[in-house]
Design a protein around this motif. Structure first.
Motif, PDB file in Angstrom:
ATOM      1  N   ILE A   1       0.864  -1.202   0.000  1.00 61.57           N
ATOM      2  CA  ILE A   1       0.000   0.000   0.000  1.00 61.57           C
ATOM      3  C   ILE A   1       0.895   1.245   0.000  1.00 61.57           C
ATOM      4  O   ILE A   1       0.680   2.201  -0.746  1.00 61.57           O
ATOM      5  N   ARG A   2       1.933   1.194   0.853  1.00 60.82           N
ATOM      6  CA  ARG A   2       2.873   2.325   0.895  1.00 60.82           C
ATOM      7  C   ARG A   2       3.511   2.562  -0.471  1.00 60.82           C
ATOM      8  O   ARG A   2       3.559   3.687  -0.966  1.00 60.82           O
ATOM      9  N   SER A   3       3.992   1.453  -1.106  1.00 59.53           N
ATOM     10  CA  SER A   3       4.656   1.608  -2.409  1.00 59.53           C
ATOM     11  C   SER A   3       3.696   2.196  -3.433  1.00 59.53           C
ATOM     12  O   SER A   3       4.081   3.042  -4.249  1.00 59.53           O
ATOM     13  N   THR A   4       2.446   1.748  -3.398  1.00 59.74           N
ATOM     14  CA  THR A   4       1.453   2.274  -4.343  1.00 59.74           C
ATOM     15  C   THR A   4       1.276   3.771  -4.117  1.00 59.74           C
ATOM     16  O   THR A   4       1.233   4.558  -5.074  1.00 59.74           O
ATOM     17  N   MET A   5       1.193   4.172  -2.851  1.00 59.49           N
ATOM     18  CA  MET A   5       1.024   5.606  -2.559  1.00 59.49           C
ATOM     19  C   MET A   5       2.255   6.385  -3.034  1.00 59.49           C
ATOM     20  O   MET A   5       2.135   7.462  -3.624  1.00 59.49           O
ATOM     21  N   ASP A   6       3.427   5.824  -2.801  1.00 55.74           N
ATOM     22  CA  ASP A   6       4.663   6.516  -3.208  1.00 55.74           C
ATOM     23  C   ASP A   6       4.730   6.659  -4.720  1.00 55.74           C
ATOM     24  O   ASP A   6       5.131   7.699  -5.235  1.00 55.74           O
ATOM     25  N   ARG A   7       4.333   5.584  -5.445  1.00 53.65           N
ATOM     26  CA  ARG A   7       4.406   5.625  -6.915  1.00 53.65           C
ATOM     27  C   ARG A   7       3.538   6.746  -7.487  1.00 53.65           C
ATOM     28  O   ARG A   7       3.879   7.363  -8.476  1.00 53.65           O
ATOM     29  N   THR A   8       2.379   6.982  -6.830  1.00 55.22           N
ATOM     30  CA  THR A   8       1.500   8.034  -7.360  1.00 55.22           C
ATOM     31  C   THR A   8       1.939   9.415  -6.867  1.00 55.22           C
ATOM     32  O   THR A   8       1.412  10.426  -7.318  1.00 55.22           O
ATOM     33  N   GLY A   9       2.865   9.442  -5.919  1.00 55.95           N
ATOM     34  CA  GLY A   9       3.344  10.717  -5.378  1.00 55.95           C
ATOM     35  C   GLY A   9       2.263  11.460  -4.605  1.00 55.95           C
ATOM     36  O   GLY A   9       2.328  12.687  -4.460  1.00 55.95           O
ATOM     37  N   HIS A  10       1.265  10.735  -4.125  1.00 48.42           N
ATOM     38  CA  HIS A  10       0.157  11.390  -3.408  1.00 48.42           C
ATOM     39  C   HIS A  10       0.561  11.659  -1.957  1.00 48.42           C
ATOM     40  O   HIS A  10       1.129  10.793  -1.303  1.00 48.42           O
ATOM     41  N   PRO A  11       0.247  12.855  -1.442  1.00 52.72           N
ATOM     42  CA  PRO A  11       0.720  13.203  -0.093  1.00 52.72           C
ATOM     43  C   PRO A  11      -0.190  12.763   1.062  1.00 52.72           C
ATOM     44  O   PRO A  11       0.060  13.147   2.212  1.00 52.72           O
ATOM     45  N   ALA A  12      -1.245  11.989   0.784  1.00 50.61           N
ATOM     46  CA  ALA A  12      -2.187  11.623   1.868  1.00 50.61           C
ATOM     47  C   ALA A  12      -1.456  10.912   3.003  1.00 50.61           C
ATOM     48  O   ALA A  12      -0.450  10.226   2.792  1.00 50.61           O
ATOM     49  N   LEU A  13      -2.001  11.080   4.187  1.00 50.79           N
ATOM     50  CA  LEU A  13      -1.480  10.329   5.336  1.00 50.79           C
ATOM     51  C   LEU A  13      -1.888   8.865   5.178  1.00 50.79           C
ATOM     52  O   LEU A  13      -2.957   8.570   4.616  1.00 50.79           O
ATOM     53  N   LEU A  14      -1.052   7.974   5.683  1.00 48.61           N
ATOM     54  CA  LEU A  14      -1.427   6.550   5.716  1.00 48.61           C
ATOM     55  C   LEU A  14      -1.661   6.157   7.176  1.00 48.61           C
ATOM     56  O   LEU A  14      -0.773   6.290   8.016  1.00 48.61           O
ATOM     57  N   MET A  15      -2.891   5.718   7.454  1.00 52.13           N
ATOM     58  CA  MET A  15      -3.215   5.284   8.824  1.00 52.13           C
ATOM     59  C   MET A  15      -3.578   3.804   8.782  1.00 52.13           C
ATOM     60  O   MET A  15      -4.353   3.371   7.922  1.00 52.13           O
ATOM     61  N   VAL A  16      -3.005   3.059   9.708  1.00 53.72           N
ATOM     62  CA  VAL A  16      -3.173   1.601   9.684  1.00 53.72           C
ATOM     63  C   VAL A  16      -3.681   1.100  11.032  1.00 53.72           C
ATOM     64  O   VAL A  16      -3.172   1.496  12.083  1.00 53.72           O
ATOM     65  N   ASP A  17      -4.669   0.233  10.961  1.00 48.02           N
ATOM     66  CA  ASP A  17      -5.172  -0.454  12.150  1.00 48.02           C
ATOM     67  C   ASP A  17      -4.397  -1.760  12.293  1.00 48.02           C
ATOM     68  O   ASP A  17      -4.501  -2.650  11.448  1.00 48.02           O
ATOM     69  N   ALA A  18      -3.566  -1.831  13.348  1.00 48.14           N
ATOM     70  CA  ALA A  18      -2.800  -3.064  13.597  1.00 48.14           C
ATOM     71  C   ALA A  18      -3.300  -3.719  14.884  1.00 48.14           C
ATOM     72  O   ALA A  18      -2.523  -4.306  15.636  1.00 48.14           O
ATOM     73  N   VAL A  19      -4.609  -3.606  15.118  1.00 47.61           N
ATOM     74  CA  VAL A  19      -5.164  -4.104  16.393  1.00 47.61           C
ATOM     75  C   VAL A  19      -4.901  -5.602  16.550  1.00 47.61           C
ATOM     76  O   VAL A  19      -4.450  -6.056  17.597  1.00 47.61           O
ATOM     77  N   SER A  20      -5.176  -6.385  15.508  1.00 47.88           N
ATOM     78  CA  SER A  20      -4.986  -7.829  15.699  1.00 47.88           C
ATOM     79  C   SER A  20      -3.747  -8.362  14.976  1.00 47.88           C
ATOM     80  O   SER A  20      -3.566  -9.570  14.884  1.00 47.88           O
ATOM     81  N   SER A  21      -2.911  -7.453  14.479  1.00 48.55           N
ATOM     82  CA  SER A  21      -1.671  -7.943  13.855  1.00 48.55           C
ATOM     83  C   SER A  21      -0.450  -7.681  14.732  1.00 48.55           C
ATOM     84  O   SER A  21       0.523  -8.433  14.683  1.00 48.55           O
ATOM     85  N   LEU A  22      -0.514  -6.618  15.532  1.00 44.78           N
ATOM     86  CA  LEU A  22       0.676  -6.267  16.315  1.00 44.78           C
ATOM     87  C   LEU A  22       1.051  -7.418  17.251  1.00 44.78           C
ATOM     88  O   LEU A  22       0.198  -7.978  17.937  1.00 44.78           O
ATOM     89  N   ALA A  23       2.331  -7.752  17.250  1.00 45.64           N
ATOM     90  CA  ALA A  23       2.864  -8.842  18.074  1.00 45.64           C
ATOM     91  C   ALA A  23       2.269 -10.211  17.715  1.00 45.64           C
ATOM     92  O   ALA A  23       2.207 -11.114  18.542  1.00 45.64           O
ATOM     93  N   THR A  24       1.835 -10.325  16.463  1.00 49.27           N
ATOM     94  CA  THR A  24       1.490 -11.655  15.926  1.00 49.27           C
ATOM     95  C   THR A  24       2.076 -11.769  14.511  1.00 49.27           C
ATOM     96  O   THR A  24       2.199 -12.861  13.976  1.00 49.27           O
ATOM     97  N   THR A  25       2.398 -10.618  13.932  1.00 50.50           N
ATOM     98  CA  THR A  25       2.758 -10.520  12.518  1.00 50.50           C
ATOM     99  C   THR A  25       3.793  -9.409  12.401  1.00 50.50           C
ATOM    100  O   THR A  25       3.698  -8.422  13.132  1.00 50.50           O
TER     101      THR A  25
END
Ligand code: PLP
Length: 410
Positions: free
Chosen positions: A177-201
């Motif tokens: 997702i980050r790479s896609t955003m970078d390729r388009t050069g779009h300045p939007a913020l990226l916010m991620v929900d890592a509620v059930s991934s943090l410390a499992t992934t």
């Protein structure tokens, strides 16, 4: 019930005839929902300590040590905020600290939690573009690229995505997702929900240039519900200087200022922080890479069982399979909640419910947190027996397939 057993139970006065079909629960409850997950005894004991002064030196040291180690878990050198709140609070905090009324937010309807976060954004009077999805796949990067490229005036201020969608067991590749955003050069913020991934992934806040990572205590962090988090990039901090959405309790500024001295601007959840101190100790002793590898292996064993049963995993893309939860699709005309009820009544085990538009169509096996091979073997056995008792068409041998994988991958 066999006549002998019936007679014995009645004689022993254990149960009346009317309640005999459901055994009284014995042994430890199997909490195999995808969070809240099992809390290790070490953490439970830490939470039982007597309270200390939340404005005293001991507390200041505790906070500083927790905040430092949280940075390791989120893989960031930036600040991590701890709220005494559920994940919903941290969702709201991420949005209200960075955005202004009417700002456009791009979201992807991967499942129940992605949908709910976008509803929170709508409730805050943000303008949400929710890309619809079938709840079986990750974010479509081609659609993301197309949406960003056509947004020539940069009206989209934030892209919000859920790393592991707990309602389906789909994990999005945040790096892509980050790479896609970078390729388009779009300045939007990226916010991620890592509620059930943090410390499992594996999670890399800085490397993936995530601006706000939202998480919560009750999953991989080995704690009860009650704490949630915002990990914040410099870009997000700068955005917070301009943001016009109102907030008070969620405002990062006073919290960051108090945190510098090891304190909070309100009465913190001391017991949960004692627990977090212990759980961070456990996670870092095991090593985050090992934690992720353990989860990945148990998740793979679970999927082997599902396939051997002749059933389908909800996540249809192999590269998106979640480490923390597996959604299992029921055969047509069989209700997942009937199975869950039987497994709970007969085997004292809770399985995750199908949420939102997949209610009744699937159940979820949580395999996260303080969890190991034997707990997984018991969990899968409970499911397989539940299939037998409720007449769910399946092939036997799911448990065996999981065990074989576990032995082969030892
Ligand atoms: N995001 C995800 C991925 C979740 O799984 C959950 C809850 O399970 C939430 C957000 C909401 O967290 P909470 O229920 O703690 O508010």
């Amino acid at each position: 019930m066999r006549p002998f057993a019936k007679q014995f139970r009645l004689k022993a006065g254990l149960q009346t005839a009317s309640t005999m079909s459901t055994p009284l629960p014995t042994g430890r409850h199997f909490l195999q929902i995808p969070g809240p997950a099992n809390v290790p005894d070490r953490v439970l004991r830490a939470m039982a300590q007597p309270l200390i002064d939340h404005r005293g030196p001991e507390f200041s040291e505790l906070t500083r040590s927790i905040l430092e180690r949280l940075q390791i878990v989120f893989s960031t050198s930036g600040p991590v905020i701890v709220y005494p709140a559920s994940g919903h609070g941290a969702w709201e905090a991420a949005l209200t600290n960075t955005l202004s009324p009417g700002d456009k937010v791009l979201a992807f309807e991967n499942g129940q939690f992605a949908t709910k976060w976008s509803q929170v954004a709508e409730n805050l009077r943000l303008s949400v573009d929710l890309v619809s999805g079938d709840w079986r796949r990750g974010v479509d990067n081609a659609v993301l690229a197309e949406k960003l490229a056509s947004d020539r005036n940069h009206e989209i201020k934030a892209v919000i995505a859920v790393h592991t969608e707990t309602s389906t067991g789909v994990t999005n590749a945040i790096g892509d997702i980050r790479s896609t955003m970078d390729r388009t050069g779009h300045p939007a913020l990226l916010m991620v929900d890592a509620v059930s991934s943090l410390a499992t992934t594996e999670y890399r806040h800085d490397e993936w240039a995530v601006d706000v990572t939202v998480s919560a205590s009750q999953k991989g962090l080995l704690l009860p519900p009650g704490l949630s988090f915002n990990a914040i990039s410099e870009k997000a901090l700068r955005a917070s200087e301009q943001a016009k959405l109102t907030n008070s309790y969620w405002n990062w500024k006073p919290i960051l200022s108090f945190n510098e001295r090891g304190f909070f601007p309100y009465t913190p959840a001391t017991s949960l922080l004692f627990g977090l101190d212990a759980s961070l100790g456990m996670l870092l002793e095991e090593g985050l890479e090992n934690v992720s590898a353990r989860h990945a292996r148990l998740a793979e064993a679970t999927r082997r069982a599902v396939h051997a049963w002749g059933l389908e995993v909800q996540c249809s893309e192999s590269q998106c399979h979640a480490n923390s939860v597996t959604g299992v699709r029921m055969p047509l005309d069989h209700d997942a909640d009937t199975l869950r009820k039987t497994v709970l009544d007969r085997f004292n085990m809770s399985l995750g419910k199908g949420l939102g538009k997949v209610e009744g169509r699937l159940f979820r096996i949580g395999h996260l947190g303080d969890f190991n091979e034997l707990m997984l073997a018991a969990t899968l056995s409970g499911v397989e027996m539940g299939f037998g008792l409720t007449g769910v068409p399946h092939q036997t041998g799911g448990v065996q397939a999981a065990l074989e994988f576990l032995v082969a991958s030892c």
